[in-house]
Design a protein around this motif. Structure first.
Motif, PDB file in Angstrom:
ATOM      1  N   VAL A 151       0.819  -1.172  -0.067  1.00 53.30           N
ATOM      2  CA  VAL A 151       0.132  -0.006   0.013  1.00 53.30           C
ATOM      3  C   VAL A 151       0.729   1.272   0.026  1.00 53.30           C
ATOM      4  N   LYS A 152       0.457   2.231  -0.782  1.00 54.18           N
ATOM      5  CA  LYS A 152       1.359   3.496  -0.925  1.00 54.18           C
ATOM      6  C   LYS A 152       0.566   4.436  -0.595  1.00 54.18           C
ATOM      7  N   ASN A 153      -0.523   4.489  -0.697  1.00 51.92           N
ATOM      8  CA  ASN A 153      -1.638   5.447  -0.317  1.00 51.92           C
ATOM      9  C   ASN A 153      -3.005   4.909   0.095  1.00 51.92           C
ATOM     10  N   PRO A 154      -3.943   5.682   0.517  1.00 57.12           N
ATOM     11  CA  PRO A 154      -5.199   5.086   0.942  1.00 57.12           C
ATOM     12  C   PRO A 154      -5.821   4.429   0.042  1.00 57.12           C
ATOM     13  N   LEU A 155      -5.765   4.903  -1.411  1.00 57.99           N
ATOM     14  CA  LEU A 155      -6.521   4.202  -2.531  1.00 57.99           C
ATOM     15  C   LEU A 155      -6.350   2.917  -2.459  1.00 57.99           C
ATOM     16  N   ASP A 156      -4.987   2.342  -2.274  1.00 61.51           N
ATOM     17  CA  ASP A 156      -4.534   1.128  -2.235  1.00 61.51           C
ATOM     18  C   ASP A 156      -5.271   0.224  -1.332  1.00 61.51           C
ATOM     19  N   ASN A 157      -5.683   0.675  -0.211  1.00 67.80           N
ATOM     20  CA  ASN A 157      -6.362  -0.295   0.723  1.00 67.80           C
ATOM     21  C   ASN A 157      -7.544  -0.700  -0.053  1.00 67.80           C
ATOM     22  N   PHE A 158      -8.108   0.145  -0.377  1.00 71.40           N
ATOM     23  CA  PHE A 158      -9.644  -0.186  -1.033  1.00 71.40           C
ATOM     24  C   PHE A 158      -9.365  -1.384  -2.198  1.00 71.40           C
ATOM     25  N   VAL A 159      -8.347  -1.111  -2.914  1.00 74.03           N
ATOM     26  CA  VAL A 159      -7.971  -2.046  -4.194  1.00 74.03           C
ATOM     27  C   VAL A 159      -7.619  -3.512  -3.387  1.00 74.03           C
ATOM     28  N   GLN A 160      -6.559  -3.108  -2.563  1.00 69.06           N
ATOM     29  CA  GLN A 160      -6.160  -4.662  -2.050  1.00 69.06           C
ATOM     30  C   GLN A 160      -6.999  -5.442  -1.171  1.00 69.06           C
ATOM     31  N   SER A 161      -7.845  -4.698  -0.263  1.00 68.84           N
ATOM     32  CA  SER A 161      -8.778  -5.403   0.240  1.00 68.84           C
ATOM     33  C   SER A 161      -9.880  -6.212  -0.485  1.00 68.84           C
ATOM     34  N   ARG A 162     -10.223  -5.629  -1.668  1.00 61.75           N
ATOM     35  CA  ARG A 162     -11.051  -6.367  -2.610  1.00 61.75           C
ATOM     36  C   ARG A 162     -10.298  -7.468  -3.386  1.00 61.75           C
ATOM     37  N   LEU A 163      -9.024  -7.213  -3.641  1.00 57.91           N
ATOM     38  CA  LEU A 163      -8.027  -8.274  -4.005  1.00 57.91           C
ATOM     39  C   LEU A 163      -7.945  -9.369  -2.973  1.00 57.91           C
ATOM     40  N   ASP A 164      -7.800  -9.083  -1.939  1.00 54.33           N
ATOM     41  CA  ASP A 164      -7.715 -10.374  -0.691  1.00 54.33           C
ATOM     42  C   ASP A 164      -8.759 -10.810  -0.598  1.00 54.33           C
ATOM     43  N   GLN A 165     -10.061 -10.240  -0.932  1.00 51.91           N
ATOM     44  CA  GLN A 165     -11.343 -11.123  -1.032  1.00 51.91           C
ATOM     45  C   GLN A 165     -11.357 -12.210  -1.894  1.00 51.91           C
ATOM     46  N   ALA A 166     -10.738 -11.636  -3.247  1.00 49.91           N
ATOM     47  CA  ALA A 166     -10.506 -12.544  -4.007  1.00 49.91           C
ATOM     48  C   ALA A 166      -9.408 -13.391  -4.207  1.00 49.91           C
ATOM     49  N   GLY A 167      -8.684 -13.497  -3.227  1.00 50.72           N
ATOM     50  CA  GLY A 167      -7.509 -14.043  -3.245  1.00 50.72           C
ATOM     51  C   GLY A 167      -6.626 -14.027  -4.307  1.00 50.72           C
ATOM     52  N   ILE A 168      -6.369 -12.737  -4.792  1.00 54.77           N
ATOM     53  CA  ILE A 168      -5.434 -12.465  -5.827  1.00 54.77           C
ATOM     54  C   ILE A 168      -4.311 -11.444  -5.218  1.00 54.77           C
ATOM     55  N   GLN A 169      -3.332 -11.739  -5.621  1.00 57.12           N
ATOM     56  CA  GLN A 169      -2.190 -10.629  -4.969  1.00 57.12           C
ATOM     57  C   GLN A 169      -1.888  -9.649  -5.940  1.00 57.12           C
ATOM     58  N   PRO A 170      -1.863  -8.344  -5.609  1.00 58.47           N
ATOM     59  CA  PRO A 170      -1.511  -7.305  -6.718  1.00 58.47           C
ATOM     60  C   PRO A 170      -0.343  -7.724  -7.512  1.00 58.47           C
ATOM     61  N   MET A 171      -0.247  -7.138  -8.574  1.00 61.22           N
ATOM     62  CA  MET A 171       0.712  -7.424  -9.741  1.00 61.22           C
ATOM     63  C   MET A 171       1.879  -6.472  -9.154  1.00 61.22           C
ATOM     64  N   VAL A 172       3.189  -6.911  -9.722  1.00 60.89           N
ATOM     65  CA  VAL A 172       4.403  -6.132  -9.614  1.00 60.89           C
ATOM     66  C   VAL A 172       4.332  -4.853  -9.934  1.00 60.89           C
ATOM     67  N   GLU A 173       5.270  -4.121  -9.581  1.00 63.27           N
ATOM     68  CA  GLU A 173       5.055  -2.726 -10.293  1.00 63.27           C
ATOM     69  C   GLU A 173       5.732  -2.643 -11.579  1.00 63.27           C
ATOM     70  N   ALA A 174       5.286  -1.968 -12.565  1.00 61.68           N
ATOM     71  CA  ALA A 174       5.758  -1.801 -14.111  1.00 61.68           C
ATOM     72  C   ALA A 174       7.120  -1.208 -14.029  1.00 61.68           C
ATOM     73  N   SER A 175       7.753  -1.653 -15.175  1.00 62.29           N
ATOM     74  CA  SER A 175       9.212  -0.994 -15.174  1.00 62.29           C
ATOM     75  C   SER A 175       9.277   0.254 -15.192  1.00 62.29           C
ATOM     76  N   ARG A 176      10.308   0.759 -14.958  1.00 64.58           N
ATOM     77  CA  ARG A 176      10.388   2.253 -15.082  1.00 64.58           C
ATOM     78  C   ARG A 176      10.143   2.863 -16.189  1.00 64.58           C
ATOM     79  N   GLU A 177      10.707   2.354 -17.328  1.00 63.80           N
ATOM     80  CA  GLU A 177       9.974   2.816 -18.587  1.00 63.80           C
ATOM     81  C   GLU A 177       8.729   2.799 -18.927  1.00 63.80           C
ATOM     82  N   THR A 178       8.266   1.803 -18.482  1.00 67.79           N
ATOM     83  CA  THR A 178       6.775   1.942 -18.619  1.00 67.79           C
ATOM     84  C   THR A 178       5.819   2.935 -17.799  1.00 67.79           C
ATOM     85  N   LEU A 179       6.410   2.842 -16.568  1.00 69.81           N
ATOM     86  CA  LEU A 179       5.759   3.844 -15.578  1.00 69.81           C
ATOM     87  C   LEU A 179       5.719   5.311 -16.130  1.00 69.81           C
TER      88      LEU A 179
END
Lengths: 1072, 485
Positions: free
Chosen positions: A164-192
């Motif tokens: 989690v980097k900011n509050p927004l992520d709490n909402f997203v991760q908690s939903r993913l937690d429910q679904a049993g899915i881990q968030p994806m890795v961070e994109a490469s710096r070029e992509t970012l």
């Protein structure tokens, strides 16, 4: 275990444990959005699961529409759903078998079973079971989620806070937690950096920007990128495109002829507003009601162009009121879509079928927009009323400077007044003392110099301003009798004079026609005309006397396409009048003036709908309209001017006495007009040089200002009529079928207008952005989310009503909405926060298993990846090739377009004239938008047509797109420019050049495998072009930009072909 | 090993990436109207409510719609009114006009003088249907045609009227008929668009403008929009390779592109990349299939003789009729022609003669040609404009000249082919060709009937947008059963 393979291979910092996956499997949430299959009774959510089902299957006949409601049963409100209808209860909480709703949807008798057999919508078995479980669980009912004001939710807990980097992520991760899915890795710096730059500016990052980011590993480096991008002027251009689609912005009016209009000043206002970070509430209020703010600034008036961007119908023969009503409806529909996410338009003809908006409420909202002093019949060419001049900053500055200069000169004239008076006295004296001057002249003011002058004189010839003579041809015997000034022409209803094809004015020209007339009897006739009268249309212009009234006719078609007015008062027969008409080229009633004996006279409208040019080859005539309606009486001193005379000039013209005659009178006996004529003659013509010079200077400055001002673009704006129009419910939505009268108000399902609020557009606009309004903030943040993630948290960005999609993350949506309001409606702050989140930064890589678990990425289990929008694809190509010309704002431009597209659909008058030079390479938001034949390259890539409001683009993948990107000169020329760009790297070898190009296009380094493909490709094309030099020359000279000849044509062509590959890569046109 | 690695074949085997058995055409089917929907049942209701089959047995597989833009004059072409002969120049009785609304082009006219057609009418064929001398070739095929003489519409001006005809709504934003049909029935061709538009300019007058929206997909996905084939430049926009790139070079570019995109797919996993690759291949095939279609040099002389001399000139109505037949042969679902120039407010006799010269022979030839090839059985041909014209003269009336204003209250169109009874007339107007006296046919009725011929229930071909299930016929329309074969 096949199912788990992808997940287990997933070497991320956040390993998915087998347990979690197993839990997820047990839970059975296989597919998001398939609730019906998944829900146990605990999971059933009325808003998410039941209401949409009832809405879709039942509301058509048992919903808000009173007119269509069957059996008095209403299922969209709890009162109806829990009702007891003659002993039959619709819903009995806990008891499906006692609930008539359930009994009817499961009835064995097809005649009893609901929905009826002929209904398109039938319930599935799963849906019926869902209803059963819901009733068993208590049939809990609550309001439509989106009509309840968002409450700031508590931050959900998550299993692992590392991500989690900011509050927004709490909402997203908690939903993913429910679904049993881990968030994806961070994109490469070029992509970012590519993602953020594309998202916030619509353009790719430069290699320098990428390198700087790659070399800056500090934690705040991405934050700095975001800040830099938000501060870039490109940001406003990027945000504006979406708003233009929503606002149905266009450079033409739409409908039939689809003639041009000017709204770019409003478009530039939008860019500027986004760039300056204008808060969204202000952005809303100024666009909806800037004109109603106290002492509105020019900028606030321009802002109201939003509600004038709708189409305008200028087709001949239309009934104006029919379309005026359409425009008001369009405003209601657009406002409700853009700010409220509601489909209010559905309630135009009857109560809304699904949402609690009655037809009456539709017209109450309609009343807010119904008081614009506009016409249903729009201008065929140009802006329709009301519109204002909208000078740019530079133009304003120039005008202010001229005004200052004018003021200074005027002051000098005032200062010189006593000197002037004395000099004039001396001059008058010298005239009286000296020999008589200009004895035959009636006007001595050289400023009043006509284009054509017909003196009707024994001694003077008809002439033109440049000293030429006019060939006077009389029909019938010429007859001169004693006139107002020497002789006059006598017209007896038979004779008239033809003067050749002079004074060939059209509807945008300023002109004036003056004459002395003495009508004989009551018959009247045309004084001056230039009109084609052998057809019914009577195209041209005429100045006539009809039953004592002076008529001014500017005509394309006599019955409907014309500006025809007449004097309110009548002239008397058998006396002399000086009559003068002036026209300012505005095509408007108020642009025509009539002066009789130098005094302005009131006019009344016969027809005020001049739409098209009225030039005809017929001769200018005195004493007849065409060859008809010949004059009865005397006509003298006809003057036609190619400008609009001022009221002062009208007075001078109506003063027949010569200067000599005036000075001969004692001062006290001179009339005001005579004094004026004397003064003007003196200061402009006869006075000492110092005096003449300063007056000339003033005249020049005024003329300069007028020319400058004429060039200033106009923009259509909102205005409020002093006396508002009455608004009625229109039966079946028809303009000519009014029912009950209503006054302005907002729908009752939403919070009321605040106490004391004005019941006009301003009150409505303030209500839109009242924090209590449950929709505006949600709808706005959802659109922002859609822009950054490719789809909204509510997918149906245009519909937050009961038939719309439910939010994937309802709490997140509410959190963002409240955050948005709390931040002072700052879009930039919101975007900064979203871009800083871990959610945004996820890699968009996917795999089969993840695709199956979260096929549309509704859970945000990875970064989003989607094809760029039409304008981004073109802008990207122009940027990487180095062709892009960046210039903020200004009139729209016409880049490449296959020839003939406009003409084959429209008329000859509208031919696409392609621009040249820099205007071929401006950002796509400046591309000229003709609604009925929109730019093909944009349309093929799914840009909306802009005929109506659009807040969500479709995103297709078709072979026409492939053809466009491979073959359109826009992209082939860009490939060549990119080839030139890398060939300019003189020290580099093939691999390095190809690698450089690849990076420019994709923002990343190619793999060795990719380089190998490109090298082999280059070799192939080299060989081909070496043997086919002509082909190389053809390819490299495609497009307007000049070929730099530092390398051989073969090399350039071969590289161009390879760049054509690169620019067609999926990755080149995708934001990932 | 790259943890994200999986070969694209793995992707293709997934159920969620259906139809991927052969890379290329199949994978594209989900995403494009160009691809034949291999093995897929026609999609007849919106995505939530597939019925999985045609609603009825279809009688027509495709439509060729010969739209006559600007509104041809029914009293001069098909609606024979002998009783007007003695009424030349007399004012249209108020009992006929009944105060109905007029356009503002004539509403302030001082009088409404009756202008009987100066053209002779006669009965033709076994069916004995009345046709004016302006349409001699059409007269020869009347036994194949069904005239609806009682068409009526709501709009009184061109833009809303033609939009209404083509989309079922006077206002912009709804899908066109061709989009509805291709959305409902999918495509029958692998190398051509399912919905093709052809445009010609009449010689009678400068035509009324047309608009992209007439073949737009409205709120349907944009893949259902009509593809306009042009006679100038590329028949399909951007079809040709740029100068200097020939077919061989293009093939090489596509191969390299495909290779690079496959590398990306492997790395990325986004199935959309696979679709993109397929679309580029389809584009490449179109680069030969479209020129093959539009190159009519393989047609024998007698074909051109049949369609008339204009058919040799690209961009004419006649040339477009010939192309329409070629498109029908290749399985294109909906061929929409527009011929402009029927808006004869003045000088009608002279101008309408020119328009008929443009269209008469070619329209009749298309019927004959389709019939000869056995295609008429399952091709529905429609001929007509957006409204009719007034029996009274707009502007000056002389013994041989007059103009006619817009008249939405009655007009004539004809249909032929798949599912339609041949050699019949339906509906009747009064002695003034002003009001309908028998069996009116509304635009929505016609639309419902066209869909019916294609095996589609117009009430069940719906698409959910803004919360509502929309359909071509809005909330009305009845199939005109009497004209069904």
């Amino acid at each position: 275990m096949r199912f788990l393979r992808g997940v287990l291979f997933w070497k991320t910092p956040h390993q998915v444990s087998i347990c979690q996956v197993a839990g997820w499997l047990a839970c059975g949430w296989l597919l998001v959005g398939c609730w019906a299959q998944a829900a146990s009774s605990d999971d059933i959510d009325f808003q998410r699961d039941i209401r949409p089902l009832l809405s879709d299957a039942c509301f058509q006949c048992h919903g808000p529409d009173e007119g269509k409601r069957q059996a008095d049963l209403r299922l969209d409100i709890s009162e109806g759903a829990y009702a007891d209808l003659d002993g039959r209860r619709v819903l009995v909480p806990g008891d499906p078998k006692a609930s008539h709703l359930f009994l009817r949807v499961t009835h064995d008798d097809p005649d009893q079973r609901m929905p009826p057999a002929d209904s398109v919508r039938q319930l599935t078995e799963a849906e019926i079971q869902l209803l059963r479980k819901w009733i068993e669980a208590g049939a809990e009912w609550n309001e439509v989620w989106s009509f309840v004001s968002p409450q700031r939710p508590a931050l959900p807990k998550v299993e692992d806070y590392q991500w989690v980097k900011n509050p927004l992520d709490n909402f997203v991760q908690s939903r993913l937690d429910q679904a049993g899915i881990q968030p994806m890795v961070e994109a490469s710096r070029e992509t970012l950096i590519r993602r953020a730059t594309l998202d916030l500016t619509g353009l790719p990052p430069s290699l320098d920007e990428i390198d700087a980011f790659l070399n800056d590993s500090s934690p705040a480096s991405f934050q700095r990128i975001i800040d830099r991008l938000l501060a870039s002027p490109r940001y406003g251009e990027r945000m504006t495109v979406q708003w233009l689609n929503a606002a149905r912005y266009s450079d033409t009016s739409g409908y039939q002829m689809d003639g041009p209009r000017q709204m770019w000043r409003w478009r530039d206002w939008v860019i500027e507003s986004f760039n300056s970070g204008m808060p969204f509430d202000q952005f809303t209020i100024e666009q909806c009601a800037g004109d109603l703010l106290p002492n509105p600034s020019l900028s606030q008036l321009i802002a109201t162009g939003f509600h004038r961007n709708h189409r305008g119908n200028a087709e001949g023969g239309i009934i104006s009121e029919e379309y005026r009503v359409e425009y008001v409806v369009d405003r209601v529909e657009t406002t409700s879509t853009v700010w409220l996410g509601l489909t209010m338009g559905c309630a135009r003809c009857h109560d809304h079928k699904y949402d609690p908006i009655s037809q009456r409420e539709f017209y109450q909202f309609f009343a807010f927009f119904n008081n614009v002093p506009e016409r249903g019949k729009a201008r065929k060419w140009g802006n329709s009323i009301p519109y204002i001049k909208a000078p740019t900053t530079e133009e304003s500055a120039a005008l202010v400077q001229l005004d200052n200069q004018i003021e200074q000169v005027e002051q000098r004239i005032v200062d010189m007044q006593s000197d002037t008076n004395q000099a004039q006295l001396a001059w008058v004296k010298s005239l009286l003392d000296g020999p008589q001057v200009n004895p035959a002249s009636d006007v001595d003011d050289p400023l009043v110099k006509p284009l054509v002058h017909v003196p009707f004189s024994e001694t003077k010839q008809s002439g033109t301003a440049d000293g030429g003579t006019v060939d006077e041809r009389w029909e019938g015997e010429p007859k001169l009798v004693a006139g107002r000034i020497d002789e006059a022409g006598e017209f007896d209803g038979t004779r008239f004079v033809e003067l050749g094809n002079l004074a060939d004015f059209t509807y945008t020209d300023r002109f004036s026609i003056g004459a002395w007339i003495q009508p004989h009897g009551e018959e009247g006739g045309a004084i001056v005309s230039k009109m084609k009268t052998d057809s019914e249309n009577r195209t041209g212009y005429s100045f006539e006397l009809v039953n004592g009234h002076l008529h001014i006719n500017l005509v394309v078609r006599w019955l409907d396409d014309c500006l025809r007015v007449r004097s309110v008062d009548r002239l008397n027969p058998d006396r002399w009048y000086h009559v003068l008409m002036t026209y300012d080229g505005s095509r408007l009633f108020k642009g025509v003036q009539l002066f009789v004996d130098g005094t302005s006279c009131p006019l009344e409208i016969i027809v005020d709908d001049l739409q098209q040019p009225f030039k005809v080859p017929d001769p200018l005539r005195v004493g007849a309209r065409g060859k008809h309606f010949r004059f009865h009486g005397l006509i003298d001193e006809v003057r036609v001017f190619d400008r609009q005379l001022s009221s002062e000039e009208a007075r001078v013209l109506a003063t027949p006495e010569t200067i000599y005659e005036i000075v001969s009178l004692p001062d006290v006996e001179r009339t005001e007009n005579q004094r004026l004529k004397l003064r003007r003659s003196f200061v402009n013509f006869f006075g000492p040089e110092a005096i003449r010079r300063v007056h000339q200077e003033l005249a020049d400055l005024r003329s300069h200002r007028r020319l400058l001002y004429e060039k200033v673009s106009t923009v259509m704006v909102m205005q409020e009529m002093e006396q508002p129009r009455d608004t009625y419910v229109l039966k079946r939505g028809r303009y000519d079928d009014p029912a009950a009268q209503v006054s302005s108000d907002v729908p009752a399902c939403l919070p009321p207008l605040s106490e004391g609020a004005a019941r006009n557009r301003l009150g409505m606009a303030q209500w839109l952005v009242d924090p209590e309004n449950p929709l505006t903030s949600r709808v706005a943040v959802n659109r922002m989310w859609q822009l950054l993630f490719g789809q909204g948290l509510v997918r149906s960005a245009e519909d937050f009503g009961s038939q719309g999609d439910k939010p994937s993350h309802p709490l997140l949506l509410d959190w963002l909405a409240t955050e948005f309001v709390n931040s002072g409606w700052s879009l930039k702050k919101l975007q900064r926060m979203v871009l800083s989140s871990a959610t945004y930064r996820q890699s968009s890589r996917t795999m089969a298993d993840l695709q199956e678990m979260d096929p549309d990425n509704r859970l945000l289990s990875r970064g989003s990846r989607f094809r760029m929008s039409a304008e981004m694809i073109r802008d990207h190509a122009l940027t990487v090739s180095g062709l892009l010309v960046e210039r903020l704002g200004g009139p729209s431009v016409k880049p490449y377009q296959p020839p003939g597209l406009w003409v084959e659909l429209t008329l000859e008058e509208s031919r696409y004239v392609q621009d040249t030079g820099e205007d071929l390479y401006r950002r796509s938001l400046y591309t000229y938008w003709k609604r009925t034949v929109a730019p093909p390259g944009m349309m093929i890539l799914d840009a909306p047509q802009r005929e109506t409001c659009s807040v969500r683009n479709s995103r297709t993948n078709t072979p026409l797109q492939a053809l466009t990107l491979m073959n359109d000169v826009t992209y082939v020329e860009a490939a060549r420019a990119l080839a030139q760009r890398v060939l300019n790297l003189v020290e580099a070898n093939d691999s390095e050049r190809l690698s450089h190009a690849f990076r420019l296009v994709t923002s990343r380094h190619p793999s060795s495998e990719e380089i190998a493909v490109l090298k082999s490709s280059l070799e192939f094309h080299r060989r081909r072009f070496e043997s086919q030099n002509d082909e190389a020359r053809k390819l490299t000279s495609f497009g307007d930009s000049v070929v730099e000849s530092a390398v051989t044509t073969t090399e350039l062509a071969a590289h161009t072909a390879v760049m054509n590959v690169l620019m067609n890569l999926d990755e080149a046109i995708t934001r990932e | 090993m790259n943890p994200f690695y999986f070969h694209h074949r793995d992707v293709m085997n997934r159920r969620s990436f259906v139809l991927g058995a052969s890379a290329g055409i199949g994978a594209a089917a989900l995403h494009t109207l160009f691809a034949k929907d291999v093995g897929a049942a026609p999609l007849l209701d919106d995505e939530n409510h597939k019925t999985g089959d045609s609603h009825f047995t279809p009688r027509a597989k495709r439509v060729i719609y010969l739209f006559q833009s600007g509104a041809p004059s029914q009293p001069d072409l098909f609606d024979y009114k002998p009783k007007l002969a003695g009424l030349h120049g007399t004012d249209l009785p108020e009992s006929v006009r009944q105060g109905q609304r007029l356009t503002t082009m004539t509403s302030s006219q001082a009088s409404f003088p009756i202008a009987p057609s100066i053209f002779r009418f006669a009965q033709y064929g076994k069916s004995g249907q009345w046709v004016s001398e302006l349409m001699p070739r059409t007269a020869e095929v009347v036994d194949q045609l069904c005239f609806i003489r009682s068409m009526h519409t709501e709009a009184i001006n061109h833009d809303p009227a033609i939009t209404f005809f083509q989309t079922g709504s006077e206002l912009a934003g709804r899908p066109s008929m061709g989009s509805w049909v291709t959305y409902g029935l999918g495509s029958d061709t692998e190398n051509l668009p399912a919905f093709v538009v052809l445009i010609s300019q009449g010689s009678g007058a400068t035509g009324q403008p047309l608009y992209d929206r007439l073949w737009g997909s409205g709120f349907l996905p944009s893949k259902y929009q009509g593809v306009k084939f042009r006679s100038l430049g590329d028949p399909v926009l951007y079809l040709s390779n740029p100068p200097g790139i020939d077919g061989v070079a293009r093939r090489r570019i596509l191969d390299d592109l495909s290779q690079l995109n496959h590398i990306k797919l492997t790395e990325q996993g986004d199935p959309e990349i696979m679709t993109r690759i397929a679309q580029y291949e389809l584009a490449f095939r179109m680069q030969s299939s479209v020129p093959d279609l539009t190159d009519v040099s393989d047609e024998p002389d007698h074909t051109f003789d049949l369609y008339g001399p204009h058919s040799r000139k690209p961009g004419t109505f006649a040339a477009n009729c010939l192309l329409a037949r070629r498109l029908a042969e290749r399985g294109v679902r909906f061929v929409q022609l527009y011929h402009r120039g029927w808006d004869q407010h003045a000088e009608l006799p002279e101008r309408i003669s020119k328009q008929c010269d443009d269209t008469d022979q070619a329209s009749a030839a298309l019927i004959r040609d389709l019939a000869q090839r056995g295609l008429l059985e399952d091709t529905l041909v429609v001929w007509g404009g957006e409204f009719g014209r007034t029996v009274y003269s707009q502007g000056r009336l002389t013994h041989d000249d007059y103009g006619r204003d817009h008249h939405p209250r009655c007009f004539t169109i004809w249909l032929a082919g798949g599912g339609i009874r041949a050699g019949v007339s339906y509906g009747e107007t009064d002695d003034f060709s002003y009001n309908i006296v028998d069996r009116p046919c509304h635009v929505h009725d016609l639309q419902a009937t066209i869909l019916h011929c294609l095996g589609v229930d117009h009430k069940r071909l719906t698409y959910k947008y803004q919360g509502r299930r929309h359909r071509l016929t809005d909330v009305s329309g009845n199939v005109v059963k009497e004209i069904l074969a």
